[in-house]
Design an enzyme around this catalytic site. Sequence first.
Site, mmCIF file in Angstrom:
data_model
loop_
_atom_site.group_PDB
_atom_site.id
_atom_site.type_symbol
_atom_site.label_atom_id
_atom_site.label_comp_id
_atom_site.label_asym_id
_atom_site.label_seq_id
_atom_site.Cartn_x
_atom_site.Cartn_y
_atom_site.Cartn_z
ATOM 1 N N HIS A 88 24.521 10.453 26.220
ATOM 2 C CA HIS A 88 24.606 9.807 27.529
ATOM 3 C C HIS A 88 25.809 8.870 27.566
ATOM 4 O O HIS A 88 26.327 8.446 26.538
ATOM 5 C CB HIS A 88 23.310 9.051 27.837
ATOM 6 N N HIS A 103 24.360 11.842 31.704
ATOM 7 C CA HIS A 103 24.931 12.590 30.583
ATOM 8 C C HIS A 103 26.431 12.339 30.498
ATOM 9 O O HIS A 103 27.115 12.256 31.522
ATOM 10 C CB HIS A 103 24.682 14.093 30.750
ATOM 11 N N HIS A 111 25.433 20.036 34.865
ATOM 12 C CA HIS A 111 24.550 20.083 33.696
ATOM 13 C C HIS A 111 24.277 21.531 33.309
ATOM 14 O O HIS A 111 24.122 22.386 34.180
ATOM 15 C CB HIS A 111 23.226 19.371 34.002
ATOM 16 N N HIS A 120 27.828 19.687 30.671
ATOM 17 C CA HIS A 120 28.361 18.381 30.309
ATOM 18 C C HIS A 120 28.795 18.385 28.843
ATOM 19 O O HIS A 120 28.172 19.060 28.013
ATOM 20 C CB HIS A 120 27.286 17.303 30.498
ATOM 21 N N ASP A 123 25.842 17.652 26.706
ATOM 22 C CA ASP A 123 24.677 18.534 26.644
ATOM 23 C C ASP A 123 24.553 19.138 25.248
ATOM 24 O O ASP A 123 25.375 19.957 24.841
ATOM 25 C CB ASP A 123 24.783 19.652 27.692
HETATM 26 CU CU CU Z 1 19.410 13.015 28.409
HETATM 27 ZN ZN ZN Z 2 23.831 17.388 31.087
#
Ligand code: CU
Ligand code: ZN
Length: 188
Positions: A88, A103, A111, A120, A123
Site C-alpha cells: 500500500h 494500493h 487493480h 497495481h 498487487d
Molecule cells: Cu491491500
Molecule cells: Zn491493487
Amino acid sequence: MKPIRSAPALWPALWPALCLPLLLVACTTPGTYGPPLARVQLAPTGAAQAAGMNPGGLLEFRQAEGVVYVSGRITGLKPNAVHGFHVHEVGDCANEGMASRGHFNPNGKSHGMHGAEDAHAGDLPALKADANGAADVRVELRGVSLDVSPRGLIGRAVIIHRDPDDFKTQPTGNAGPRPGCGVIETTR
Ligand code: CU
Ligand code: ZN
C-alpha cells in the site's frame, strides 16, 4: 606394477551432468540477488483480533537487474485460507491499517492480478496459508526500486487482508479488513 588409475576417462564427460544442476540452483536462489537491502516486519493491526488472526513474519527485499525479489515466511494467518496481499501507498499501519491508504500504484494502473498487464505495482500474489496458518512468500517485482522515490518501496506498507482478493473490484480487490501490516524499511 600397474599404476592405480583413480580418474577414469569417463569423468570429464560427467562434469556437465554434475555442474549444470548446481548452476541452475545458483541462478534461481535468492543468493543471486545479493544481500537484503530492505525488510518489512509484519505485525497485527487493530483489526487482527476481530479477524481471528495474529499476523507476523519478516520479509526481505533483494535486487538484481531491475528486479526486486521479496522472500520470507508469514505466520498467524487463518489455516488453509487465502488472504489478499498488497503493497500500500503509505507506510502507516494506524487505524486498523487504513492509514496505509490505497494500493501502491505509481503507473496509474487498475487493480489486478500480480504480473498482469493491468495491475497495481503493489498487487502481490495471494497469501495461501497452510494448515498451520503459515505461508511462504517468493515474489519478483518489476518497475519498482528499493529507495524513497515515486517508484520506491521504502516507506510503503505491506498489508495482509482478512479475505481473498477477487482481482476485479476496483481499486481494492475487496479483500476486507487489514489485520496485518508492516512498513518497508531499508537495512542500510
Ligand atoms: Cu491491500
Ligand atoms: Zn491493487
